[in-house]
Design a protein around this motif. Structure first.
Motif, mmCIF file in Angstrom:
data_model
loop_
_atom_site.group_PDB
_atom_site.id
_atom_site.type_symbol
_atom_site.label_atom_id
_atom_site.label_comp_id
_atom_site.label_asym_id
_atom_site.label_seq_id
_atom_site.Cartn_x
_atom_site.Cartn_y
_atom_site.Cartn_z
ATOM 1 N N PRO A 1 -82.599 4.594 -22.225
ATOM 2 C CA PRO A 1 -81.284 4.658 -21.346
ATOM 3 C C PRO A 1 -80.629 5.671 -21.998
ATOM 4 O O PRO A 1 -79.630 6.324 -20.953
ATOM 5 C CB PRO A 1 -80.725 3.246 -21.973
ATOM 6 N N ASN A 2 -80.364 6.177 -23.116
ATOM 7 C CA ASN A 2 -79.882 7.573 -23.360
ATOM 8 C C ASN A 2 -80.105 8.557 -22.500
ATOM 9 O O ASN A 2 -79.318 9.197 -22.061
ATOM 10 C CB ASN A 2 -79.694 7.691 -24.839
ATOM 11 N N ALA A 3 -81.391 8.617 -22.138
ATOM 12 C CA ALA A 3 -82.056 9.841 -21.457
ATOM 13 C C ALA A 3 -81.349 9.621 -19.988
ATOM 14 O O ALA A 3 -81.050 10.606 -19.329
ATOM 15 C CB ALA A 3 -83.502 9.797 -21.649
ATOM 16 N N ILE A 4 -81.482 8.489 -19.541
ATOM 17 C CA ILE A 4 -80.962 8.257 -18.207
ATOM 18 C C ILE A 4 -79.524 8.412 -18.116
ATOM 19 O O ILE A 4 -79.150 9.146 -17.006
ATOM 20 C CB ILE A 4 -81.519 6.838 -17.775
ATOM 21 N N ASP A 5 -78.732 8.151 -18.628
ATOM 22 C CA ASP A 5 -76.935 8.480 -18.654
ATOM 23 C C ASP A 5 -76.947 9.752 -18.814
ATOM 24 O O ASP A 5 -76.026 10.272 -17.957
ATOM 25 C CB ASP A 5 -76.470 7.429 -20.055
ATOM 26 N N ALA A 6 -77.803 10.526 -19.719
ATOM 27 C CA ALA A 6 -77.549 12.115 -20.091
ATOM 28 C C ALA A 6 -77.915 12.605 -18.557
ATOM 29 O O ALA A 6 -77.141 13.673 -18.074
ATOM 30 C CB ALA A 6 -78.027 12.495 -21.054
ATOM 31 N N ALA A 7 -79.009 12.072 -17.936
ATOM 32 C CA ALA A 7 -79.493 12.944 -16.751
ATOM 33 C C ALA A 7 -78.946 12.757 -15.665
ATOM 34 O O ALA A 7 -78.235 13.598 -14.680
ATOM 35 C CB ALA A 7 -81.009 12.513 -16.582
ATOM 36 N N PHE A 8 -78.116 11.288 -15.463
ATOM 37 C CA PHE A 8 -77.401 11.099 -14.089
ATOM 38 C C PHE A 8 -76.075 11.687 -14.334
ATOM 39 O O PHE A 8 -75.423 11.368 -13.186
ATOM 40 C CB PHE A 8 -77.222 9.568 -14.046
ATOM 41 N N ALA A 9 -75.604 12.279 -15.295
ATOM 42 C CA ALA A 9 -74.618 12.912 -15.194
ATOM 43 C C ALA A 9 -74.451 14.193 -14.072
ATOM 44 O O ALA A 9 -73.715 14.786 -13.662
ATOM 45 C CB ALA A 9 -73.891 13.660 -16.682
ATOM 46 N N TYR A 10 -75.840 14.596 -13.950
ATOM 47 C CA TYR A 10 -76.150 15.641 -13.005
ATOM 48 C C TYR A 10 -76.931 15.337 -11.896
ATOM 49 O O TYR A 10 -77.494 16.363 -11.158
ATOM 50 C CB TYR A 10 -76.747 16.857 -13.862
ATOM 51 N N ILE A 11 -77.643 14.217 -11.731
ATOM 52 C CA ILE A 11 -78.054 13.757 -10.522
ATOM 53 C C ILE A 11 -77.354 12.910 -9.523
ATOM 54 O O ILE A 11 -76.879 11.851 -9.659
ATOM 55 C CB ILE A 11 -79.230 12.694 -10.991
ATOM 56 N N ALA A 12 -76.908 13.482 -8.451
ATOM 57 C CA ALA A 12 -76.083 13.005 -7.485
ATOM 58 C C ALA A 12 -76.796 11.925 -6.672
ATOM 59 O O ALA A 12 -75.959 10.936 -6.486
ATOM 60 C CB ALA A 12 -75.697 14.135 -6.497
ATOM 61 N N LYS A 13 -77.959 12.269 -6.262
ATOM 62 C CA LYS A 13 -78.403 11.032 -5.412
ATOM 63 C C LYS A 13 -80.034 11.212 -5.729
ATOM 64 O O LYS A 13 -80.745 12.058 -5.879
ATOM 65 C CB LYS A 13 -78.422 11.303 -4.079
ATOM 66 N N TRP A 14 -80.659 10.171 -6.091
ATOM 67 C CA TRP A 14 -82.162 9.969 -6.287
ATOM 68 C C TRP A 14 -82.935 10.224 -5.060
ATOM 69 O O TRP A 14 -82.784 9.884 -3.963
ATOM 70 C CB TRP A 14 -82.266 8.593 -6.879
#
Length: 254
Positions: free
Chosen positions: A63-76
């Motif tokens: 989950p830490n990887a997900i939270d860090a990544a989605f700071a820069y992923i606007a839309k999947w």
């Protein structure tokens, strides 16, 4: 007197498990043995996530990887597959808007690890494809090696930093108090366990390490049990992976 249940996960992931342990009527103390922090230079992470369309699969290790990544992923991107090893990561992806049908995870939540994730993925279909693995600055190489063996082009993307907390006066007091008793420690990573041993050594040398070796450790994977044995800890209960296994072990305790 019933032993306290010591939850050693990073703080952000500890409280949901703590609530379930309290529901069993057990006393809980959260003692994070790993601190999660952002990388000082966010530019590489931002650049790597600016365009996800070249990838056939993106794997997130936590989950830490997900939270860090989605700071820069606007839309999947539509049609892009994601892979995770645990139920907590699957829930985190859903919260960020990734469709359930796009997420691959172990078939049985009680076996939430890389080995079982690889069993449900069509590894052969990744030959010649690009795969991105979002993780901490370091980690196991099994996933990356398996994808490379299948012929995929793998990129490892560090997204956060893990570290053992500093032994300040407050942590020293808490650790000494917990090791003076006989408690149930939920240890969900080998890195956290090694950190605990380091902190015990710093606290009062061999005498405190000996107290740690007498504690009851509840661990969800054979790798962690092996780490415990190497550190001289022999009161170890190995459970099925995932929170359900940890909770079942606590319920079976007298």
């Amino acid at each position: 007197m019933t032993a306290t249940v010591v939850i050693t996960r990073p703080l952000a992931q500890a409280e949901p498990l703590a609530a379930r342990v309290r529901a069993l009527g057990r006393t809980v103390e959260i003692l994070p043995l790993l601190e999660i922090s952002a990388l000082p230079d966010q530019a590489p992470l931002r650049a790597a996530l600016a365009d996800l369309t070249p990838y056939a699969l993106i794997a997130f290790v936590s989950p830490n990887a997900i939270d860090a990544a989605f700071a820069y992923i606007a839309k999947w991107p539509q049609g892009l597959r994601a892979a995770v090893v645990g139920e907590g990561s699957r829930v985190a992806l859903l919260a960020h808007g990734v469709p359930a049908e796009a997420i691959a995870s172990p078939a049985d939540p009680a076996h939430s690890d890389t080995e079982h994730l690889l069993q449900v993925l069509d590894i052969g279909a990744l030959r010649g494809a690009r795969v991105l693995i979002v993780r901490g600055e370091s980690g196991r190489e099994l996933m990356a090696d398996s994808f490379r063996t299948a012929g995929a082009e793998v990129t490892l993307l560090p997204a956060y930093r893990r570290g053992v907390p500093q032994l300040d006066a407050q942590l020293a007091e808490r650790l000494a108090r917990l090791l003076d008793g006989q408690n149930d420690w939920l240890i969900t990573s080998s890195e956290a366990l090694r950190g605990l041993a380091q902190l015990a050594e710093q606290l009062d040398g061999p005498a405190t390490v000996a107290k740690l070796q007498q504690q009851h450790l509840i661990v969800p994977h054979a790798r962690i049990a092996e780490t415990a044995a190497a550190l001289g800890c022999h009161r170890v209960t190995q459970t099925a992976s995932g929170d359900e296994g940890l909770l079942a072990a606590l319920q079976s305790r007298p």
